[in-house]
Design an enzyme around this catalytic site. Sequence first.
Site, PDB file in Angstrom:
ATOM      1  N   ASP A 196       0.450  -1.808   3.159  1.00 48.64           N
ATOM      2  CA  ASP A 196       0.436  -2.735   1.781  1.00 48.64           C
ATOM      3  C   ASP A 196       0.152  -4.178   1.957  1.00 48.64           C
ATOM      4  OD1 ASP A 196       1.590  -0.194   0.909  1.00 48.64           O
ATOM      5  OD2 ASP A 196       3.513  -0.819   0.499  1.00 48.64           O
ATOM      6  N   ASP A 217      -2.126   2.082   2.735  1.00 47.03           N
ATOM      7  CA  ASP A 217      -2.276   1.893   1.503  1.00 47.03           C
ATOM      8  C   ASP A 217      -2.542   0.278   1.249  1.00 47.03           C
ATOM      9  OD1 ASP A 217      -1.793   4.511   0.942  1.00 47.03           O
ATOM     10  OD2 ASP A 217       0.376   4.161   0.488  1.00 47.03           O
TER      11      ASP A 217
END
Length: 359
Positions: A196, A217
């Site tokens: 992230d 991600d």
Amino acid sequence: MASFIITCLLLFYFYIATSFLSLAVFQVTGSVTAATASPTNSTRHRHKWIGPVGHRVITVDVNGSGEFKSVQAAVDSVPENNRMNVAIQISAGYYIEKVVVPASKPYITFQGAGRDFTVIEWHDRACDRGPDGQQLRTYQTASVTVYANYFSARNISFKNTAPAPLPGLQGWQAVAFRISGDKAYFSGCGFYGAQDTLCDDAGRHYFKECYIEGSIDFIFGNGRSMYKDCELHSIATRFGSIAAHDRKSPDEKTGFAFVRCRVTGTGPLYVGRAMGQYSRIVYSYTYFDDLVAHGGWDDWDHISNKNKTAFFGVYKCFGPGAANVRGVSWARELDFESAHPFLMKSFVNGRHWIALSDA
């Protein structure tokens, strides 16, 4: 008789006065009703957008040669409800601090000395405790958070130095930068982290010639963003993923459009994951190194039928990993007509806020 005549005259004058008063009330009431019922030119004028006026330069130097030694101190010096273009010039150095640009301070630019030379970094993870004793959770871990509109950053890097987690490990999300304001522009910037890295949370954003590094991600959120001529670099050791988009409704105009980017690093790697039910991710003219996982894409939980509602598209991509990007039936191979909306800065309404030289 005289008193009768006087009484008649008084009644006549009273009738005239009340008639004029009724007419005046009718005219005023009618005007207010008309103004309320229809958007007149004057109503639109009251809501006319007024851009920034004037320019201010603030200098920051970690060694003390500027007006401030910390970036947050420079941001704090900008007045609430700012209406001036403010360039915060940040000298080369490592700024070990957490920075927040509040919504009340638009029109701020972070100008670095080069992404390899000016770095803002912190180390929070989602499982870490905040001042209130509660876990921070992902969105609060960002080294730099921007809530303001019309933010820009040039030639600077943002890092979260928390170590990279193994896939599936909980609480290790560690955001380097979170953008939650509208109409944000980034040029020549670096974003470094693992899981992230870049929280592309909400609003319209344009990333040009940026370097974005992570493992899982490492670009995520529900932004409406274009990434042009960027390098997306994976440091995944077992399994990773580039982008996770969180579009929740087909009516939302959000999505990630990657144009002329380069995907490099280690894998295997998913190029996109359906974080939201109507996730939207498109890669165009993008080079993929030989690191793309078989199937290329992931529907996140395998139970929500997102493969039927997500929009994953590919247009004229190339490189040794490009074949796997087309590896599932629900990742569409677009033609020019269907790809065109994701190729132009109009995807983010850029004609209204991005200069021609910056596109």
